[in-house]
Write an enzyme that holds these catalytic residues in place. Structure first.
Site, PDB file in Angstrom:
ATOM      1  N   HIS A  66       0.852  -1.189   0.000  1.00 37.79           N
ATOM      2  CA  HIS A  66       0.000   0.000   0.000  1.00 37.79           C
ATOM      3  C   HIS A  66       0.885   1.235   0.000  1.00 37.79           C
ATOM      4  CE1 HIS A  66      -0.101   1.801   4.286  1.00 37.79           C
ATOM      5  NE2 HIS A  66       0.962   1.062   4.203  1.00 37.79           N
ATOM      6  N   CYS A 112       6.394   6.669   3.764  1.00 37.15           N
ATOM      7  CA  CYS A 112       5.190   5.820   3.666  1.00 37.15           C
ATOM      8  C   CYS A 112       4.310   6.236   2.494  1.00 37.15           C
ATOM      9  CB  CYS A 112       4.384   5.876   4.962  1.00 37.15           C
ATOM     10  SG  CYS A 112       5.267   5.166   6.352  1.00 37.15           S
ATOM     11  N   HIS A 118       4.942   0.385  -0.438  1.00 36.56           N
ATOM     12  CA  HIS A 118       5.746  -0.519   0.387  1.00 36.56           C
ATOM     13  C   HIS A 118       4.829  -1.614   0.921  1.00 36.56           C
ATOM     14  CE1 HIS A 118       3.927   2.390   3.148  1.00 36.56           C
ATOM     15  NE2 HIS A 118       3.945   1.419   4.034  1.00 36.56           N
ATOM     16  N   HIS A 160       3.579  -4.707   3.933  1.00 35.24           N
ATOM     17  CA  HIS A 160       3.486  -5.121   5.335  1.00 35.24           C
ATOM     18  C   HIS A 160       3.055  -6.570   5.399  1.00 35.24           C
ATOM     19  CE1 HIS A 160       3.773  -1.087   7.077  1.00 35.24           C
ATOM     20  NE2 HIS A 160       2.942  -0.661   6.141  1.00 35.24           N
ATOM     21  N   ASP A 205      -4.611 -10.793   0.213  1.00 32.98           N
ATOM     22  CA  ASP A 205      -3.242 -11.323   0.211  1.00 32.98           C
ATOM     23  C   ASP A 205      -2.567 -11.088  -1.135  1.00 32.98           C
ATOM     24  OD1 ASP A 205      -1.084 -12.772   1.516  1.00 32.98           O
ATOM     25  OD2 ASP A 205      -1.492 -14.349   0.044  1.00 32.98           O
ATOM     26  N   HIS A 206      -1.331 -10.549  -1.073  1.00 32.40           N
ATOM     27  CA  HIS A 206      -0.530 -10.259  -2.277  1.00 32.40           C
ATOM     28  C   HIS A 206      -1.240  -9.314  -3.235  1.00 32.40           C
ATOM     29  CE1 HIS A 206       2.008 -13.306  -0.584  1.00 32.40           C
ATOM     30  NE2 HIS A 206       2.929 -13.062  -1.501  1.00 32.40           N
ATOM     31  N   GLU A 263      -0.243  -3.677  11.717  1.00 35.80           N
ATOM     32  CA  GLU A 263       0.519  -3.338  10.527  1.00 35.80           C
ATOM     33  C   GLU A 263       1.959  -3.839  10.701  1.00 35.80           C
ATOM     34  OE1 GLU A 263      -0.381   0.434   7.979  1.00 35.80           O
ATOM     35  OE2 GLU A 263       1.240   0.887   9.373  1.00 35.80           O
TER      36      GLU A 263
HETATM   37 NI    NI Z   1       2.540   1.165   5.516  1.00 44.43          NI
END
Ligand code: NI
Length: 143
Positions: free
Chosen positions: A18, A37, A41, A43, A81-82, A127
């Site tokens: 995200h 951010c 990137h 998580h 997911d992914h 997160e």
């Molecule tokens: Ni983030």
């Protein structure tokens, strides 16, 4: 025979990308608020959902966690997911933070309350291992 009230919890993990970005603000302002951010990137998220209700003395359970597990797999893991979260239709037009994810996931699970066997009580989104946000639904959060 009394019926003690308990909270039961299931957790799922997923990996996704995200960026923190408010499309109503300028690129400069986004960079100022969100810093690195603002770049895409990833998580390793963990989402916990809790159900709350009376213990059923016949089963020794509040609800069958298999049902919550199924709903969370379908509504969270299989959809997120992914993925790049910014492209998920039901997350569009929000700044994607742990807070807004917790609210959006609450709504997805609340839509399937009939299948859960006990009242949805809490959604917590991690997160990172250190940082999380929790939401208990609109009723207890209206100011
Ligand atoms: Ni983030």
């Amino acid at each position: 025979m009394d019926h003690p009230i308990l909270t039961i919890t299931h957790g799922v993990q997923f990996s996704a990308a995200h960026r923190m970005n408010n499309s109503r603000l300028s690129p400069e302002r986004n960079l100022e608020i969100f810093g690195p951010c603002n770049r895409i990137h990833g998580h390793n998220y963990r989402v916990e959902a809790s159900l709350r209700g009376p213990l059923d003395p016949e089963t020794g359970m509040v609800a069958n966690l298999v049902d919550l597990m199924r709903v969370m797999k379908e509504e969270i893991f299989e959809q997120l997911d992914h993925q790049l979260l910014d492209e998920i239709p039901w997350l569009k037009d929000t700044v994607i933070s742990a807070e807004t994810l917790a609210i959006a996931i609450w709504k997805k699970l609340a839509n399937r309350q009939d299948e859960l066997g006990a009242a949805l009580d809490l959604v917590r989104v991690y997160e990172t291992e250190a940082d999380s946000a929790e939401y208990r639904g609109p009723a207890s959060n209206d100011f």
